[in-house]
Design a protein around this motif. Structure first.
Motif, short mmCIF file in Angstrom:
data_model
loop_
_atom_site.label_atom_id
_atom_site.label_comp_id
_atom_site.label_asym_id
_atom_site.label_seq_id
_atom_site.Cartn_x
_atom_site.Cartn_y
_atom_site.Cartn_z
N UNK A 169 -23.29 -34.12 10.26
CA UNK A 169 -24.36 -34.51 11.17
C UNK A 169 -25.71 -34.01 10.67
N UNK A 170 -25.79 -32.74 10.32
CA UNK A 170 -27.04 -32.19 9.79
C UNK A 170 -26.74 -30.87 9.09
N UNK A 171 -27.59 -30.54 8.15
CA UNK A 171 -27.43 -29.30 7.41
C UNK A 171 -28.03 -28.15 8.19
N UNK A 172 -27.70 -26.93 7.76
CA UNK A 172 -28.24 -25.74 8.41
C UNK A 172 -28.65 -24.72 7.36
N UNK A 173 -29.71 -24.00 7.65
CA UNK A 173 -30.17 -22.89 6.83
C UNK A 173 -30.40 -21.68 7.72
N UNK A 174 -30.36 -20.51 7.13
CA UNK A 174 -30.46 -19.28 7.93
C UNK A 174 -31.50 -18.33 7.34
N UNK A 175 -31.98 -17.44 8.21
CA UNK A 175 -32.92 -16.39 7.79
C UNK A 175 -32.95 -15.33 8.88
N UNK A 176 -33.20 -14.08 8.54
CA UNK A 176 -33.35 -13.04 9.56
C UNK A 176 -34.58 -13.33 10.43
N UNK A 177 -34.42 -13.19 11.74
CA UNK A 177 -35.54 -13.41 12.66
C UNK A 177 -35.58 -12.26 13.66
N UNK A 178 -36.78 -11.98 14.14
CA UNK A 178 -36.96 -10.94 15.16
C UNK A 178 -38.29 -11.20 15.86
N UNK A 179 -38.59 -10.42 16.87
CA UNK A 179 -39.88 -10.56 17.55
C UNK A 179 -40.98 -10.00 16.65
N UNK A 180 -42.20 -10.51 16.79
CA UNK A 180 -43.32 -9.94 16.00
C UNK A 180 -43.48 -8.44 16.22
N UNK A 181 -43.27 -7.99 17.46
CA UNK A 181 -43.41 -6.56 17.76
C UNK A 181 -42.37 -5.73 17.00
N UNK A 257 -31.76 -22.21 11.56
CA UNK A 257 -33.05 -22.91 11.69
C UNK A 257 -33.03 -23.96 12.79
N UNK A 258 -31.93 -24.72 12.92
CA UNK A 258 -31.87 -25.76 13.93
C UNK A 258 -31.93 -25.19 15.35
N UNK A 259 -31.49 -23.95 15.50
CA UNK A 259 -31.37 -23.37 16.83
C UNK A 259 -32.56 -22.48 17.22
N UNK A 260 -33.36 -22.06 16.23
CA UNK A 260 -34.46 -21.14 16.54
C UNK A 260 -35.83 -21.78 16.36
N UNK A 273 -38.94 -11.84 6.56
CA UNK A 273 -38.48 -11.61 5.19
C UNK A 273 -38.50 -12.89 4.35
N UNK A 274 -39.18 -13.91 4.83
CA UNK A 274 -39.27 -15.13 4.03
C UNK A 274 -38.57 -16.31 4.70
N UNK A 275 -38.52 -17.42 3.96
CA UNK A 275 -38.05 -18.68 4.51
C UNK A 275 -36.54 -18.77 4.65
N UNK A 276 -36.13 -19.91 5.19
CA UNK A 276 -34.72 -20.17 5.45
C UNK A 276 -34.03 -20.66 4.17
N UNK A 277 -32.81 -20.19 3.99
CA UNK A 277 -32.02 -20.58 2.82
C UNK A 277 -30.62 -20.98 3.28
N UNK A 278 -29.87 -21.59 2.37
CA UNK A 278 -28.49 -21.98 2.68
C UNK A 278 -27.55 -21.26 1.72
N UNK A 279 -27.18 -20.02 2.06
CA UNK A 279 -26.32 -19.25 1.15
C UNK A 279 -24.87 -19.68 1.15
N UNK A 280 -24.43 -20.36 2.19
CA UNK A 280 -23.03 -20.79 2.27
C UNK A 280 -22.90 -22.29 2.39
N UNK A 281 -21.74 -22.76 2.87
CA UNK A 281 -21.47 -24.19 2.96
C UNK A 281 -21.37 -24.65 4.40
N UNK A 282 -21.89 -23.91 5.33
CA UNK A 282 -21.69 -24.23 6.74
C UNK A 282 -22.82 -25.11 7.28
N UNK A 283 -22.41 -26.25 7.83
CA UNK A 283 -23.32 -27.22 8.40
C UNK A 283 -22.71 -27.73 9.70
N UNK A 284 -23.35 -28.74 10.30
CA UNK A 284 -22.86 -29.30 11.56
C UNK A 284 -22.13 -30.62 11.30
N UNK A 285 -20.95 -30.74 11.90
CA UNK A 285 -20.09 -31.90 11.67
C UNK A 285 -19.61 -32.49 12.99
#
Length: 314
Positions: A169-181, A257-260, A273-285
């Protein structure tokens, strides 16, 4: 067309049709007790009907195991024939192809994807297809399409679905996220070494059989930062709960990325810590059992989900 053995075809009276229907329900539940509850019969009556059907067919349809049932190869074949025939009958009784598709469709989705991406868009689907009774179910457990009566599943996975039909259905990428504070307080801006002082937020059920920190491990391995991951952490069974905790300054979540996208655009979260990457093979199906013909009410749901998916072909 129902392709039954000659012995049964010659005896298709009302009683034999009742036995076939009883078998269909029992095979779907893999339980005489649950079939009896649905059919308003006793479990003994269900068992007798199945026995009469097996004698008429000259086939053994179920293996009676300790505390459970299992279909034999002949039973699986009979179940597929009956299920396909019932679906064709149901489709034939729906309005013609020129009319709006109608009828029930059971869609299963993982909770975070349903909460953050799917449910906010369902008003559009209902407006387009008001006669389709969409039954949305969510959960983290293993799926049994037959016993749970699920037509289609929306999963975050590696794409390996033996014996099932799947569509990316669509690909996914991940990255660490937190509040600005939180990022400011812990000096995280472009400083991954400072992760060691942080609390990590884990989706412990990211995908089926995943380790509790699987997403963090994938990302850190790609970045060469395995040694920087701290032992401190909080675990949840949903990615969206990790995100909610991150918004409220509890730590650093591994954001999909799709969820945040919404919290990022609103400034509630940042990716320090930088942009979203796709370190694994997990996407939406989209996943469903094989069918001879896909009912129109299910096909329009599949088409709609593909149409609203960003970059579904990447």
């Amino acid at each position: 067309m129902l392709n039954l053995p000659p012995r049964l075809s010659a005896q298709l009276n009302s009683a034999q049709f009742a036995n076939l229907h009883t078998f269909l329900v029992a095979a779907r539940h893999l339980s005489f007790a649950l079939a009896a509850e649905e059919l308003c019969l006793t479990a003994s009556a269900v068992s007798h009907r199945i026995a009469r059907l097996e004698r008429a067919l000259g086939l053994r349809l179920f293996e009676r195991l300790t505390r459970r049932l299992r279909l034999t190869a002949e039973g699986e074949r009979m179940f597929a024939i009956l299920q396909g025939t019932m679906e064709q009958l149901s489709e034939a009784l729906q309005p013609s192809a020129q009319d709006t598709p109608a009828g029930p469709v059971a869609l299963f989705a993982r909770p975070s994807l349903a909460q953050c991406w799917l449910v906010p868009q369902l008003a559009d689907f209902h407006q387009r297809y008001p006669d389709i009774a969409l039954d949305l179910r969510v959960g983290n457990g293993a799926i049994d399409f037959r016993t749970q009566g699920i037509d289609l599943a929306l999963l975050y996975a590696d794409g390996d679905f033996p014996g099932l039909v799947s569509r990316k259905l669509m690909s996914e990428r991940i990255a660490p996220v937190c509040s600005p504070q939180y990022a400011e307080r812990n000096g995280l801006f472009d400083a991954p070494e400072n992760l060691r002082h942080c609390t990590l937020l884990h989706d412990a059920l990211a995908w089926e059989n995943a380790q509790y920190d699987a997403e963090w491990q994938l990302w850190a391995r790609q970045q060469g930062l395995l040694e920087q991951l701290p032992p401190r952490g909080l675990s949840f069974d949903r990615s969206d709960l990790c995100v909610t905790a991150a918004i409220h300054h509890a730590g650093v979540a591994m954001g999909r990325q799709r969820l945040v996208q919404g919290p990022l655009e609103r400034g509630e979260l940042i990716a320090p810590l930088g942009g979203f990457t796709q370190p694994g093979r997990h996407d939406y199906y989209l996943v469903n059992p094989p069918r001879e013909a896909v009912p129109r009410r299910l096909q329009v749901l599949i088409d709609w989900l593909q149409a609203i998916s960003p970059a579904s072909a990447d």
